[in-house]
Each structure stands twice: as C-alpha cells, then as structure tokens.
Design an enzyme around this catalytic site. Structure first.
Site, PDB file in Angstrom:
ATOM      1  N   GLY A 197     -75.261  11.275 129.627  1.00 57.98           N
ATOM      2  CA  GLY A 197     -74.564  10.261 129.465  1.00 57.98           C
ATOM      3  C   GLY A 197     -74.417   9.263 130.717  1.00 57.98           C
ATOM      4  O   GLY A 197     -73.535   8.470 131.002  1.00 57.98           O
ATOM      5  N   SER A 202     -80.890  14.569 130.349  1.00 60.00           N
ATOM      6  CA  SER A 202     -80.566  13.184 131.188  1.00 60.00           C
ATOM      7  C   SER A 202     -79.982  13.456 132.337  1.00 60.00           C
ATOM      8  O   SER A 202     -80.458  14.009 133.282  1.00 60.00           O
ATOM      9  CB  SER A 202     -79.887  12.178 130.051  1.00 60.00           C
ATOM     10  OG  SER A 202     -80.036  10.987 130.735  1.00 60.00           O
TER      11      SER A 202
END
Ligand SMILES: *[C@@H]1O[C@H](CO)[C@@H](O)[C@H](O)[C@H]1NC(C)=O
Ligand SMILES: *[C@@H]1O[C@H](CO)[C@@H](O)[C@H](O)[C@H]1NC(C)=O
Ligand SMILES: *[C@@H]1O[C@H](CO)[C@@H](O)[C@H](O)[C@H]1NC(C)=O
Ligand SMILES: *[C@@H]1O[C@H](CO)[C@@H](O)[C@H](O)[C@H]1NC(C)=O
Length: 543
Positions: free
Chosen positions: A121, A201
């Site tokens: 995120g 990520s």
C-alpha cells in the site's frame, strides 16, 4: 426468557453462525486470549491482538511495549486500521499496532511453520485485514499465518534525524511484530524458529529492508519479496527533511529546521496530520509521488535504528545468509499507467525516464542518457497515451523487475543459501488489480495480481473457477513449501516443475502462468541498459 428458551436461541444462533464459536484460549505473557473459529470450522482466528503500543506523545518513535490485561482478551474484532487517508476522509487510529494469528484447527503433532505477512500500500495505505488477506488458502497447507498493521504515511515515516523523530517508525513496528511472533507464537502451536517473512509491494520492499537491517537478525529464517526491493528507487526517501518541510509549508510555516518541524507536527492530532495534502513538486527525475518512505537514519544515542547505511552498501558488505524468494509480475506497470492522463503522458517528454537515485556530473550528461532511455522504450516517437504499453514497461522494469534482479545478483554472489526467482504472468478471474486498472483485455499480470492466488479475502467473494483453483494450488504449495523447507519444490512435492535456484553464473526464473516452467531472465536488453546505467551513475552517498 427461561433458561431453556435462552439456551435454544443461543444454540440456534451458533448453528446459524450468527454467533461465532470461540476458539481455544491461548495464554501469552500479556494475558489470556480468546478467538473464534472460522465459519467453515477449519481455522482458529485471533484477530486484533495488541503487539506494541504508540501514542501521540511517542509519535514518530519506535513503538513501546504491548499492554497486558486481566481476564480474557476477546481477539475477534477486525476494526483496527492505522490512520490513512481515503476518498471519504481519514479513517483508522494512531495506536493501531494489532496483529492477527490464524491457526489451522487440527491436532498438532509438532509446532507448525509460521508465515508473517507484511501488507503493501505504498507505505501510506492498507492493513493486515481479511478484506484482502484472508488466511484460508495458506492455513490449509498446515502453516500458521500472521498478518498485522504498522504505522503508515507521516505517522510511520516522518524522518527528521533527531531523537524525537529519527525515522522509520513503521519499520520499527514491523520489527516489533516479528519480535512478538518470536516470543509468543509457540503458545499458538507455532515454531518460533521456523518463521518466514513475506510481503508484496511496499511490504516486499520492507522485507528487503529488514533483510538488510541488522536490527532484525534472528527474527526470521526465510524471506519472500513479491514486487519490491530495497534497491528500488522508491525504497528510500533520499530527502526526508525536505519532504517534512513540504508538509509544514502547506500549513503556512516556512522552515527546514527539524526541531521546528517536529514541534509543529507533534502538536497536531493524528487526523489533521494524516489529512495533510501535499504534492511533491514534479522534478526532472522519474520519482514516484509517494511522500513518506523509509529513510537512512543517523546514529542517535537512545534510538535503535533500522537502517544507517544505504541498502546497496549493506548488501555489498554483509548480507544475511538466508534463503530468499524474489519475484515480480510481467506487467507491474498497468496500475501506475492507469493513473496517468493524456497530460501526464505528454509531460514525460520533458523529464528523465530514470529516478533521482542516479547522479551526474552535468545536466547535459543526464540529458544524453535520458534520450537514450527514451529511445530504448519509445523509439523516435513522442511519449503519448497511445504508447501506454511502452510506459507500462518502463514502470515494470525500472521500479520492480530490475531492482529485484540486482538484489538477486548481490545475494547469489555473496551467500550460500538458495535464492529463487519468479515472473508471475498468469491472468485469471481473480486478477483484481489488472481489472481495476482497466487492462482486463491485455496480456500479462499487473502489480498485485498474484496476491489473490495466495489469499482468500472478502474482496473477491466469487466462486473459484478450475483454472484459478489450479494456480492457487501451485502458489500456496510453493510458498508454504518454501516456508517449511527453504525449497518451493522439494522432492516430496508433486508440482509439475522443479524450481531451480539462481546461481552467480546463471539467474533462473520460474514463469508462473497456466503452466509452470523455468526460463532465463526476462527482457535481457532492458537489463543491460539499466545495468550499464546503474554501474556508472548510481548515487551511493544518501544521507
Ligand atoms: C505513550 O506511550 C509510552 C510508551 O509506551 C508510555 O510510556 C506513555 O505512558 C504513553 N503516554 C500516554 C499519554 O499514554
Ligand atoms: C512499444 O510498445 C509496443 C507494444 O508493446 C511494441 O510493439 C513496440 O516495439 C514498443 N516500442 C519500442 C521502441 O520498444
Ligand atoms: C505472458 O503471457 C502472454 C500470453 O498471455 C505471452 O504472450 C507473454 O509472452 C507472456 N510473458 C511472459 C513474460 O511470460
Ligand atoms: C519447519 O517446519 C517443517 C514442517 O513442519 C519441518 O519439516 C522443518 O524441519 C522445520 N524446519 C525447521 C528449521 O525447524
């Protein structure tokens, strides 16, 4: 109501699953926990356990110890999220350091391996919640899954290099979570010496930074980094005090003095702080717009830094010798290109197609190189909306694929443990990120697509088709095998492939698609381009 009537009503509610059935109580140092049994009866869930603490007076600093309690803590509420900005305003809270433990509901002959997930995120969004990170696919393979929240955005990553705000609070939360697991997971039936940390990520970049950090030594045995690397240009905030000064500037203060900035930011409520909207001024470099990222800390007495040198320098001198699995998706860049407009595409023509982790002796040298990169990806054409596939490739390679390859190269030259590489190219009905980016019809896999073949979050409640089912089986088998044995395809597995680790002479990639097969490095010309550039121009003196 009579006792009998009450009992019948209660019994009916339990059968209907309106009332959760309690999972066995667990005693840890903080107190006794109760949890609940998943609706299908296969998982004991302990959700929202406090693993550390933080508050507005210790804001921006390492977290404090977790609270203890009397009686039984009912760990069933999935309500905790670290403060973040959304379309409807700021939600979440400041003291959000909660951890979730999912235990297969079966008799255990021996302690189970543990997989600890660090959510992604972009360091400013997300949580460990079951909305995305549902445990069912992984716990089916006899591992304990742990997910957790860490501080995000300004609260997690303001870095002023002073004692009150030394930087990397969010990474320090991650370390606190791993320490909590080490200390407490045996009480849940887990093996504290068989812990694999994995993430996607920003979560993968975190994994890679923890891999480099001495502060995490001994906390995990293996690591998986999905689409993130500490060597990527977006892993480190190379100008953290300037970024913090932009925040206070938007409030009307003109200062780059860390102590003054701290005074201003520490007096705000967490909601005000999280709500600040600033845009990084667009520079010549192709940097991400993410404001808050990990930083290189100073050695300040009384703080326990996570990172005091650049990941490049650390990996060069003393990488941890543990098994690592790295991978990226074939078209990571779709989700970024989806956020571009005709105007931002055109804007690229006036900027470099590389990030500010490079340094040049002159502007003209930089310009020349920028032209070379532009020609490599776009030929003689101008950059425009029609060239979205070419820009997708720039994003995919520069932000994800190339840094993961560089990190692999660093490791295979220096450590004895195996390093595995993959490219995820499967496109199916659960490829949520690609669909959301509106590239449904294009080939390949977008950033984040593989997550939905590892987790059964609420976000995708649809029936699972046969093709997707097979990929879920492949992914969860390989990931849990790696966690158990340090080898995703051990001899005992019946997977249709043997995943060959990379060596210093040969990088080997598993191509994960409808079929699994081994192959060479993807996009070798791009690799040569970036290798030459980074060899020559990498900026090593980040402070
Ligand atoms: C804030 O957290 C610190 C560290 O855990 C603790 O010592 C302090 O008492 C807390 N302050 C408040 C106001 O809760
Ligand atoms: C741009 O992308 C298209 C579509 O993928 C490709 O055919 C073309 O070769 C690319 N251009 C250059 C210069 O690489
Ligand atoms: C991904 O799959 C597509 C077909 O859907 C294929 O054309 C392409 O070559 C594959 N890419 C990689 C990197 O395997
Ligand atoms: C980790 O767990 C697996 C599965 O139970 C087991 O076979 C393996 O020996 C364990 N490894 C370590 C280092 O404890």
């Amino acid at each position: 109501m009579s006792y009998r009537r009450k009992y019948i009503v209660l019994f009916t509610l339990v059968v209907m699953n309106v009332i959760d059935q309690p999972a066995p109580e667990v005693k840890i140092a903080q107190g006794t926990l109760s949890g609940k049994i998943s609706a299908d009866g296969t998982i004991f869930e302990y959700i929202g356990i406090p693993y550390a603490s933080t508050n507005s007076s210790t804001r921006f600093q390492a977290p404090g110890p977790p609270p203890s309690w009397e009686g039984v803590y009912n760990a069933v509420d999935e309500i905790y999220v670290c403060a973040q900005k959304s379309l409807i305003g700021v939600f979440g809270s400041e003291d959000c350091l909660k951890i979730n433990v999912y235990v297969p509901a079966m008799p255990k002959k021996k302690p189970l391996p543990v997989m600890v997930y660090i959510h992604g995120g972009a360091f400013y969004l997300g949580s460990g919640s079951k909305t995305i990170y549902g445990p069912g696919f992984l716990t089916k393979k006899d591992v304990i899954l742990v997910t957790f929240n860490y501080r995000l955005g300004a609260l997690g990553f303001i870095c002023l290099k002073i004692k009150e705000a030394p930087g990397n609070a969010g990474l320090k939360d991650q370390i606190a979570a791993l320490k909590w697991v080490k200390k407490n997971i045996a009480a849940f039936g887990g093996d504290p010496d068989n812990v694999t940390v994995f993430g996607e990520s920003a979560g993968a970049t975190s994994v890679s930074l923890l891999l480099a950090s001495e502060a995490s030594t001994g906390l995990f045995k293996r690591a998986i980094a999905q689409s993130g690397s500490s060597l990527s240009n977006w892993a480190i905030n190379r100008n953290p005090i300037w970024i913090a000064s932009l925040l206070v500037k938007s409030l009307g203060y003109n200062t780059e003095d860390p102590n003054e900035i701290y005074k201003i930011l520490s007096k705000m409520t967490y909601k005000e702080l999280t709500a600040i909207t600033v845009k990084k001024p667009l520079g010549l470099f192709f940097d991400t717009e993410i404001l808050h990222l990990p930083c290189i800390e100073s050695n300040i007495p009384g703080t326990e830094p996570v990172l005091t040198d650049s990941p490049y320098n650390i990996l060069k001198s003393k990488p941890k010798d543990i098994e690592v699995l790295f991978g990226t998706t074939s078209k990571e860049g779709y989700f970024l290109v989806a956020m571009e407009t005709e105007e931002t595409f055109r804007e690229r023509n006036k900027h470099y197609l590389f990030a500010s982790d490079l340094t040049f002796s002159s502007e003209s040298e930089a310009m020349k190189l920028a032209q070379k990169v532009k020609e490599f990806y776009f030929g003689k054409d101008e950059i425009s909306m029609q060239k979205y596939m070419n820009l997708t490739d720039v994003y995919t390679q520069l932000y994800f694929e190339i840094p993961a390859i560089f990190e692999t190269e660093f490791l295979v030259k220096r450590i004895k443990s195996n390093v595995y590489n993959y490219i995820f190219n499967y496109s199916g009905a659960r490829s949520f990120m690609k669909a959301r980016s509106r590239y449904w019809d294009e080939e390949g896999a977008c950033h984040g697509d593989e997550i939905f073949y590892l987790f059964d979050g609420y976000l995708i409640p649809f029936r699972i088709n046969n093709d997707d089912s097979r990929i879920i089986e492949y992914m969860t088998s390989m990931w849990t095998n790696f966690a158990k044995y340090g080898n995703p395809t051990p001899d005992s597995s019946d997977l249709p492939v043997k995943w060959v680790p990379s060596t210093k002479d040969n990088l080997n990639f598993l191509y994960i698609d409808s079929e699994l097969k081994m192959g060479p490095m993807p996009n070798p010309e791009s690799y040569r381009l970036w290798k030459d550039i980074y060899n020559k121009y990498l900026k090593t003196d980040i402070r």
